[in-house]
Design a protein around this motif. Structure first.
Motif, PDB file in Angstrom:
ATOM      1  N   GLN A 158       0.836  -1.210   0.000  1.00 24.20           N
ATOM      2  CA  GLN A 158       0.000   0.000   0.000  1.00 24.20           C
ATOM      3  C   GLN A 158       0.866   1.253   0.000  1.00 24.20           C
ATOM      4  OE1 GLN A 158      -2.549  -0.754   3.382  1.00 24.20           O
ATOM      5  NE2 GLN A 158      -4.120  -1.696   2.103  1.00 24.20           N
ATOM      6  N   PHE A 159       1.949   1.259   0.771  1.00 24.56           N
ATOM      7  CA  PHE A 159       2.881   2.383   0.761  1.00 24.56           C
ATOM      8  C   PHE A 159       3.456   2.590  -0.640  1.00 24.56           C
ATOM      9  CE2 PHE A 159       7.506   3.106   0.659  1.00 24.56           C
ATOM     10  CZ  PHE A 159       7.512   4.475   0.894  1.00 24.56           C
ATOM     11  N   ILE A 160       3.889   1.510  -1.275  1.00 23.15           N
ATOM     12  CA  ILE A 160       4.457   1.624  -2.619  1.00 23.15           C
ATOM     13  C   ILE A 160       3.426   2.184  -3.595  1.00 23.15           C
ATOM     14  CG2 ILE A 160       5.310   0.292  -4.594  1.00 23.15           C
ATOM     15  CD1 ILE A 160       6.702  -1.558  -2.537  1.00 23.15           C
ATOM     16  N   ASN A 161       2.222   1.630  -3.594  1.00 20.12           N
ATOM     17  CA  ASN A 161       1.191   2.044  -4.547  1.00 20.12           C
ATOM     18  C   ASN A 161       0.610   3.421  -4.263  1.00 20.12           C
ATOM     19  OD1 ASN A 161       1.269  -0.247  -6.204  1.00 20.12           O
ATOM     20  ND2 ASN A 161      -0.094  -1.362  -4.844  1.00 20.12           N
ATOM     21  N   ASN A 162       0.405   3.753  -2.993  1.00 21.36           N
ATOM     22  CA  ASN A 162      -0.315   4.977  -2.647  1.00 21.36           C
ATOM     23  C   ASN A 162       0.579   6.177  -2.354  1.00 21.36           C
ATOM     24  OD1 ASN A 162      -2.663   3.464  -2.867  1.00 21.36           O
ATOM     25  ND2 ASN A 162      -2.694   2.982  -0.693  1.00 21.36           N
ATOM     26  N   GLU A 163       1.850   5.936  -2.023  1.00 18.41           N
ATOM     27  CA  GLU A 163       2.746   7.042  -1.685  1.00 18.41           C
ATOM     28  C   GLU A 163       3.975   7.115  -2.587  1.00 18.41           C
ATOM     29  OE1 GLU A 163       3.484   7.592   2.547  1.00 18.41           O
ATOM     30  OE2 GLU A 163       1.837   6.207   2.959  1.00 18.41           O
ATOM     31  N   LEU A 164       4.729   6.017  -2.643  1.00 18.37           N
ATOM     32  CA  LEU A 164       6.001   6.046  -3.363  1.00 18.37           C
ATOM     33  C   LEU A 164       5.815   6.234  -4.866  1.00 18.37           C
ATOM     34  CD1 LEU A 164       9.059   5.813  -3.278  1.00 18.37           C
ATOM     35  CD2 LEU A 164       8.792   3.332  -3.487  1.00 18.37           C
ATOM     36  N   LEU A 165       5.007   5.396  -5.511  1.00 17.31           N
ATOM     37  CA  LEU A 165       4.840   5.506  -6.959  1.00 17.31           C
ATOM     38  C   LEU A 165       4.237   6.843  -7.385  1.00 17.31           C
ATOM     39  CD1 LEU A 165       3.808   1.880  -7.956  1.00 17.31           C
ATOM     40  CD2 LEU A 165       6.022   3.006  -8.256  1.00 17.31           C
TER      41      LEU A 165
ATOM     42  N   TYR B 149       4.562   9.685  -5.880  1.00 19.17           N
ATOM     43  CA  TYR B 149       5.626  10.672  -5.667  1.00 19.17           C
ATOM     44  C   TYR B 149       6.645  10.625  -6.808  1.00 19.17           C
ATOM     45  CZ  TYR B 149       9.725  12.940  -3.735  1.00 19.17           C
ATOM     46  OH  TYR B 149      10.815  13.747  -3.566  1.00 19.17           O
ATOM     47  N   VAL B 150       7.113   9.423  -7.144  1.00 14.92           N
ATOM     48  CA  VAL B 150       8.097   9.274  -8.226  1.00 14.92           C
ATOM     49  C   VAL B 150       7.503   9.743  -9.549  1.00 14.92           C
ATOM     50  CG1 VAL B 150       9.424   7.583  -9.561  1.00 14.92           C
ATOM     51  CG2 VAL B 150       9.357   7.424  -7.067  1.00 14.92           C
ATOM     52  N   LYS B 151       6.264   9.357  -9.811  1.00 21.61           N
ATOM     53  CA  LYS B 151       5.600   9.754 -11.063  1.00 21.61           C
ATOM     54  C   LYS B 151       5.524  11.272 -11.186  1.00 21.61           C
ATOM     55  CE  LYS B 151       1.446   8.951 -13.743  1.00 21.61           C
ATOM     56  NZ  LYS B 151       0.188   8.239 -13.865  1.00 21.61           N
ATOM     57  N   ASN B 152       5.159  11.944 -10.110  1.00 15.90           N
ATOM     58  CA  ASN B 152       5.047  13.413 -10.152  1.00 15.90           C
ATOM     59  C   ASN B 152       6.404  14.091 -10.218  1.00 15.90           C
ATOM     60  OD1 ASN B 152       2.250  13.405 -10.099  1.00 15.90           O
ATOM     61  ND2 ASN B 152       2.182  13.393  -7.874  1.00 15.90           N
ATOM     62  N   GLU B 153       7.362  13.618  -9.436  1.00 15.89           N
ATOM     63  CA  GLU B 153       8.687  14.249  -9.402  1.00 15.89           C
ATOM     64  C   GLU B 153       9.430  14.110 -10.724  1.00 15.89           C
ATOM     65  OE1 GLU B 153      10.378  16.120  -6.964  1.00 15.89           O
ATOM     66  OE2 GLU B 153       8.328  16.235  -6.196  1.00 15.89           O
TER      67      GLU B 153
END
Length: 85
Positions: free
Chosen positions: A51-58, A60-64
C-alpha cells in the motif's frame, strides 16, 4: 555484466529504477512477508508495504519525474522476491 550492458544499450532511456532502503533498523521480515508467519517474528506487514508503494512512493516518483507511462515492474530478491510473487 552482460545483462547490465544489454539493458543499458536497449532500455536505459526508457526506465526508471527506484530502490527502497531503510534508515536505522532494517524491517525486511515485517515489510516483505504476508500473511504473518508464526516462525518469523514480526512478519506480516507486506500488505501495508505494498500500500505504501502504490499509494505514496509511486505517485511521488511519477510526479517528481513527470512519468506518463502506466507500465510498472516489481523486482525483488530473497524476501523481496517472495513479496513480488
Amino acid at each position: 555484466e552482460e545483462m547490465r550492458t544489454i539493458f543499458h544499450d536497449k532500455y536505459a532511456a526508457q526506465c526508471v529504477f527506484v530502490a527502497v532502503g531503510y534508515k536505522g533498523k532494517i524491517k525486511r521480515e515485517r515489510d516483505f512477508t504476508y500473511p504473518q508467519d508464526n516462525i518469523m517474528r514480526g512478519s506480516g506487514g507486506g500488505k501495508a508495504y505494498i500500500q505504501f508503494i502504490n499509494n505514496e512512493l509511486l505517485p511521488y516518483v511519477k510526479n517528481e519525474l513527470n512519468i506518463t507511462s502506466t507500465e510498472k515492474t516489481f523486482l525483488g530478491h530473497s524476501l523481496g522476491g517472495y513479496l513480488g510473487i
